[in-house]
Design an enzyme around this catalytic site. Structure first.
Site, PDB file in Angstrom:
ATOM      1  N   TYR A  64      13.005  25.313   4.261  1.00  0.00           N
ATOM      2  CA  TYR A  64      12.868  25.879   2.911  1.00  0.00           C
ATOM      3  C   TYR A  64      12.788  27.397   2.972  1.00  0.00           C
ATOM      4  O   TYR A  64      13.466  28.101   2.211  1.00  0.00           O
ATOM      5  CB  TYR A  64      11.629  25.291   2.245  1.00  0.00           C
ATOM      6  CG  TYR A  64      11.536  25.544   0.755  1.00  0.00           C
ATOM      7  CD1 TYR A  64      12.255  24.770  -0.136  1.00  0.00           C
ATOM      8  CD2 TYR A  64      10.734  26.558   0.253  1.00  0.00           C
ATOM      9  CE1 TYR A  64      12.172  24.983  -1.507  1.00  0.00           C
ATOM     10  CE2 TYR A  64      10.638  26.787  -1.111  1.00  0.00           C
ATOM     11  CZ  TYR A  64      11.357  25.997  -1.984  1.00  0.00           C
ATOM     12  OH  TYR A  64      11.272  26.226  -3.338  1.00  0.00           O
ATOM     13  N   SER A 104      11.791  32.134  -3.894  1.00  0.00           N
ATOM     14  CA  SER A 104      10.506  31.444  -3.905  1.00  0.00           C
ATOM     15  C   SER A 104       9.435  32.383  -3.373  1.00  0.00           C
ATOM     16  O   SER A 104       9.738  33.444  -2.802  1.00  0.00           O
ATOM     17  CB  SER A 104      10.585  30.196  -3.009  1.00  0.00           C
ATOM     18  OG  SER A 104       9.323  29.627  -2.763  1.00  0.00           O
TER      19      SER A 104
END
Length: 273
Positions: free
Chosen positions: A157, A144
């Protein structure tokens, strides 16, 4: 690593393919003549993805929860029965969870890690022996933008996505040293318009008003169309790129972070307002 990977006539496994980036990747792979085994826990979404791909290539749908060890362990045999071989594995399945570290319970933190990190590791462990039997193969792991930088409120995350990046890079170096035919790509998408913000969980300790505010903020920065993101990723797979940056925001962040690995948030945080 050898040159371009020709996808026509190959077989790819794509997780998280019921929607969003996973669906877009599967469609782009199929458009190049690649058969696809698509996996997700959302069977209705998988059927919709298969319908969008059509019958120009072989498509099989598999309900697989990447957090389920036994399901992932069985998955290579299911794909082998349907397709015979596997040339590319794309570990895209993932979830989002908002909340500071202080707000997250251990169970909430572990829930995300089981899917976003351990799911990637399990899938890689399950399929690597299959891929190593091919003359040329590729593992593609979705990290990401938050595998390049770590914003406040994204402790779980970012932990998972940084770990995916580190795992992928170490694995690539090991396979290269061993002369393996398997390459490894790590993908860093920026803000892509998918359902990830809408479907994101918030820690139970996060106030509902604050959770809605955060969700609205992320919706505003998700600008890149998912189909465009899928095309960028698949072009990177064809080139066997070690790192695939998706979107101008990811490219900009990579430039800012590189000379400022500690102080980048002083610049990026101000830009986010």
């Amino acid at each position: 690593m050898s040159a371009r990977l020709m996808l026509d006539g190959k077989v790819a496994v794509v997780t998280g393919a019921a929607s969003g980036i996973g669906r877009a990747i599967a469609r782009s792979m199929a458009a190049r003549g690649c058969d696809v085994a698509i996996a997700d826990i959302n069977e209705a979404g998988l059927a919709e993805t298969a319908g969008l791909i059509g019958d120009a290539v072989r498509v099989t749908c598999h309900r697989v929860d990447v957090a389920d060890r036994s399901a992932v362990a069985r998955f290579p045999d299911e794909v082998a029965a349907a397709h015979g071989v596997v040339d590319v594995v794309i570990n895209n399945a993932g979830v989002a969870l908002a909340g500071t570290f202080a707000q997250l319970t251990e169970a909430e933190f572990d829930w995300l890690l089981e899917i976003n990190l351990q799911g990637v590791v399990r899938m890689t462990r399950a399929f690597l022996p299959v891929l190593e039997r091919r003359p040329q193969a590729q593992i593609v792991n979705l990290s990401s933008l938050f595998g390049l930088i770590a914003p406040p409120g994204q402790s779980a995350y970012a932990a998972a996505k940084f770990a995916v990046r580190g795992f992928s890079e170490a694995l690539r170096h090991e396979l290269e040293a061993a002369g393996s035919p398997v390459g490894v790509s790590v993908v860093h998408p920026g803000g892509v318009r998918t359902g990830i913000a809408t479907n994101a969980r918030a820690a139970a300790a996060v106030d509902a008003v604050e959770a809605a505010r955060q969700q609205a903020h992320f919706q505003k920065v998700l600008r890149l169309d998912a189909d465009q993101a899928g095309e960028i990723i698949v072009r990177g797979i064809e080139r066997r790129q070690p790192r695939i940056l998706v979107g101008q925001d990811a490219k900009l962040v990579a430039v800012i972070e590189r000379p400022m690995p500690v102080g980048y948030w002083h610049i990026i945080g101000r830009r986010r307002g």
